[in-house]
Design an enzyme around this catalytic site. Structure first.
Site, short mmCIF file in Angstrom:
data_model
loop_
_atom_site.label_atom_id
_atom_site.label_comp_id
_atom_site.label_asym_id
_atom_site.label_seq_id
_atom_site.Cartn_x
_atom_site.Cartn_y
_atom_site.Cartn_z
N HIS A 195 0.86 -1.19 0.00
CA HIS A 195 0.00 0.00 0.00
C HIS A 195 0.90 1.24 0.00
O HIS A 195 1.37 1.67 1.06
CB HIS A 195 -0.89 0.03 1.24
N HIS A 223 -1.22 -6.56 -5.21
CA HIS A 223 -1.30 -7.83 -4.48
C HIS A 223 -0.71 -8.92 -5.38
O HIS A 223 -0.91 -8.91 -6.59
CB HIS A 223 -2.75 -8.15 -4.15
#
Length: 312
Positions: free
Chosen positions: A103, A113
């Site tokens: 993030h 991801h």
């Protein structure tokens, strides 16, 4: 299983390579939390959590980033792992994988991801049943066509040696999987996703897994370097926090990896390290027409043939 040792060795090396590259980009050393499950616990095994957090804007790339390796054995596969293999319900199992979520602080840099994993079900009196899963997906807050095309093309090229049909199949699977049904919207611009995969045989399926894992840094780092120094303000940070709420909703409601970890008695801190540190929810909010925030919804949060650079 000799196969297990080969997969474990690759995964540990992959985790280290990714952490080394992201430490260099971030400028801060990742913390290391090595763990071993104590005798008598529901799961046995070991792992290594690697995490970095920047609670203040000190110029670091990642507000939170985690890259985990885990290798566990258990007495019974949980429901999330036998959803498509009911004949293996109740069998002992072995599972290992590398899972990461990064993030960034700058809203111009997408969240990303990636996961690669192996499962082995060990039904009594039968040969082990081994399969692979994983993939990677990109979640931008401010969409950039160049970034989306690059990410998807790296994914496509990684899969090309294993058959022309894999990328379109895994892309469609990703679009379907990373979809918030209660919102009727995708989580991001997708990528590739596969599960219960063993159709190429162990050696070729494992080679495909390695190709996906090895493609992560070439897929993501060029995007980071293009966007990390772009200016942003409170408006962009506010929208980033709002969109991160969708990320949390998906992980807690739909994500099979999160559900598997929690259902099987996994290590909660490592499972939930994927959560963003700052998140907001609003009641029935919509972006103003014509804004960059509205463009995310109109131009990016819909299925597109990104690798070819045209609308689907």
């Amino acid at each position: 299983m000799m196969q297990t040792q080969a997969v474990r060795g690759y995964l540990i090396d992959l985790q280290q390579r990714i952490v080394d590259a992201m430490q260099a980009a971030d400028g801060k050393t990742f913390e290391t939390d090595a763990w071993v499950r104590a005798p008598g616990e529901r799961l046995q095994g070991d792992g290594r959590t690697r995490l970095v957090e920047h609670p203040e804007d000190d110029g670091g790339l990642l507000e939170r980033g985690g890259c985990n390796f885990s290798h566990v054995q258990g007495p019974q596969l949980p429901p999330s792992a036998t959803q498509h293999r009911p004949e293996l319900a109740g069998a002992p199992f072995e599972a290992m994988g590398v899972s990461l979520v990064f993030h960034p602080r700058n809203p111009r840099v997408p969240t990303v991801h990636m996961n690669v994993r192996m499962f082995a079900a060990l039904p009594a009196g039968r040969e082990p049943v081994v399969w692979f899963g994983g993939g990677m997906d990109l979640t931008p807050y401010y969409g950039e066509e160049e970034d989306a095309r690059h990410f998807h093309r790296v994914c496509r090229d990684a899969l090309a040696p294993f058959g022309d049909g894999l990328y379109p199949r895994f892309k469609a699977w990703c679009d379907e999987y990373f979809f918030l049904k209660h919102r009727n919207e995708p989580r991001g611009i997708g990528g590739i996703f596969f599960d219960d995969f063993a159709e190429l045989g162990f050696e070729r399926s494992f080679a495909m897994l390695r190709a996906v894992g090895d493609a992560f840094l070439p897929a993501y780092l060029p995007i980071v370097e293009r966007r990390r120094h772009l200016p942003y303000g409170e408006r962009e940070r506010d929208f980033q926090a709002y969109r991160r709420g969708r990320y949390v909703e998906f992980n807690l409601v739909f994500d099979r990896g999160t559900l598997f970890g929690l259902q099987s008695g996994g290590r909660t801190e490592s499972i939930l390290m994927s959560m963003p540190p700052v998140v907001k929810w609003r009641y029935d909010w919509h972006p103003d027409p014509g804004t960059p925030e509205a463009r995310l919804y109109s131009d990016f949060l819909r299925p597109r043939d990104w690798a070819e650079g045209s609308a689907a």
